[in-house]
Design an enzyme around this catalytic site. Sequence first.
Site, mmCIF file in Angstrom:
data_model
loop_
_atom_site.group_PDB
_atom_site.id
_atom_site.type_symbol
_atom_site.label_atom_id
_atom_site.label_comp_id
_atom_site.label_asym_id
_atom_site.label_seq_id
_atom_site.Cartn_x
_atom_site.Cartn_y
_atom_site.Cartn_z
ATOM 1 N N ASN A 118 0.826 -1.226 0.000
ATOM 2 C CA ASN A 118 0.000 0.000 0.000
ATOM 3 C C ASN A 118 0.850 1.261 0.000
ATOM 4 O OD1 ASN A 118 0.825 -0.561 2.641
ATOM 5 N ND2 ASN A 118 -0.957 0.403 3.567
ATOM 6 N N ASP A 146 4.135 -5.057 11.679
ATOM 7 C CA ASP A 146 3.167 -4.162 11.031
ATOM 8 C C ASP A 146 3.622 -2.709 11.210
ATOM 9 O OD1 ASP A 146 1.074 -3.206 9.588
ATOM 10 O OD2 ASP A 146 -0.505 -3.883 10.949
ATOM 11 N N HIS A 203 3.348 6.906 10.835
ATOM 12 C CA HIS A 203 2.715 8.179 10.468
ATOM 13 C C HIS A 203 3.316 9.227 11.398
ATOM 14 C CE1 HIS A 203 -0.306 6.164 7.997
ATOM 15 N NE2 HIS A 203 -0.504 5.311 8.978
HETATM 16 O O1 DOR Z 1 -3.342 0.571 10.935
HETATM 17 C C1 DOR Z 1 -2.938 0.216 9.825
HETATM 18 N N1 DOR Z 1 -2.026 0.940 9.165
HETATM 19 N N2 DOR Z 1 -3.443 -0.884 9.272
HETATM 20 C C2 DOR Z 1 -3.181 -1.207 7.997
HETATM 21 O O2 DOR Z 1 -3.692 -2.191 7.536
HETATM 22 C C3 DOR Z 1 -2.329 -0.349 7.163
HETATM 23 C C4 DOR Z 1 -1.419 0.425 7.986
HETATM 24 C C5 DOR Z 1 -0.747 1.537 7.238
HETATM 25 O O3 DOR Z 1 -0.226 1.278 6.151
HETATM 26 O O4 DOR Z 1 -0.721 2.679 7.740
HETATM 27 ZN ZN ZN Z 2 0.073 -3.739 7.773
HETATM 28 ZN ZN ZN Z 3 -3.231 -4.891 8.063
#
Ligand code: DOR
Ligand code: ZN
Ligand code: ZN
Length: 452
Positions: free
Chosen positions: A93, A314, A318
């Site tokens: 993404n 994960d 940000h």
């Molecule tokens: O909290 C999240 N942030 N969940 C996700 O699935 C994507 C991720 C992001 O890329 O910021």
């Molecule tokens: Zn993720």
């Molecule tokens: Zn995710």
Amino acid sequence: MYDLIVEDATIVSGRERRVADIAVEDGKIVYVGDRPAGGARVRESARGRLVIPGVIDGHVHFRSPGHPHKEDWASGSRAAASGGVTTVLDMPNTSPPTLTRAAFDAKRELAAASSRVDFGIWVGASAGHNPDINELMESGDACGIKVFMGASTGPLLVDDATLLRLFEETRGLIGVHAEDEAMLVALRDQHAADVAPDHNVLRPPAVAVAAVRRLVELVEAFKRPVHVCHVSTAAEADLLERTHGALPITTEACPHHLFLASDVTPDYARPDGLGGTTATGNRIKVNPPIRSERDRRALWAAIRRERIDTIGSDHAPHTLEEKALPYWQAPAGIPGVETTLPLLLTAVRQGRLTLERLVQLCCERPAAVFGLASKGHLRVGFDADLVVLAERALEPLEPSALLTRVGWSPFEGMRMVPKPDQVYVGGRLVAQRGQIVGDDVRGRFVRGPGVG
Ligand code: DOR
Ligand code: ZN
Ligand code: ZN
């Protein structure tokens, strides 16, 4: 003449410990045993210290291309290396999303130019036609197909018809962000007028469970390997308990779901250091959300029962400015690639986990799940990705210790084991006690097993 000999290391695998020397040539482990004959350009004594394989983080969002103000391959990979992570698998993404061969190759080039650790790349899927997925999977270039069943950060979302088609028409590992989109939309509409709703009310456990239930149906029908990302609830763990061993489903848990809870008061000072926290609103806004203490305990139980296969950070950085926006505008995601190992080592110190189990979760199982044949073990023929650990006192995590570009962590102030003493990627020293020392080292691209 070897490139490197690490002497008198207490080598920890998923099953045992042994004291031995490790000799390295051309980035590979070429000898493990007593006193290799011949010299070495670099000798390091690991007497009294533990050596584990480099951590494989199967789930990072390094934001490049597209959002380098949050992270890029240099900053993200420095953070990774400083925390003992020697291989990362990057999520699709980004901007543009990694949906095509061209986007894949562009990301690969960016990473090759600046990543300090080895890297693999997930291919994404979007609603409708995904022409390049098969070629990327068959060649083994993509480490898996990442599917968002529920919308999160970025435009990637697949509807059920597309998901079904992916199961029918592609091969190889599918990694899933499992939240049910229809339920998410209904809850969002219901709470649209709320100024700052509870993130768990908008994305409750039932949303995750519904998506996992659908996945189980698909895996039953297609017998396709699926990796369920960020299992966060007792209910998902219960559901997956029933399919354990019967279906090719593997599972990931994330540190933020293991160390934070939505209903526990901030209390880093507890004797076990693992009090959890509700700290700071949008900072811990993440999808799936930080859950209840009951869920958090269920995840630890699942780890102990070997129902969780991998730990992935994960890592989804940000900036604090973005996180300071009102609830509805603040992006979801928590940085974490550099705190995974310190947090888990703290859990080891406190008796929640054995170091052997940590090596299974962070090294051996990820290598198996993602088909990384030369990684995850400190054996002859494997990549010389080594993490040297000394017994050090717990320290409160300071923001100044963080190398992620966003410069913050939800775990700030938590007392934890400091970053590792030494981190080698392909036999080259990259980080020492949290500092980058081999900034000229470049990691290599890692591929999956292919599905030819
Ligand atoms: O909290 C999240 N942030 N969940 C996700 O699935 C994507 C991720 C992001 O890329 O910021
Ligand atoms: Zn993720
Ligand atoms: Zn995710």
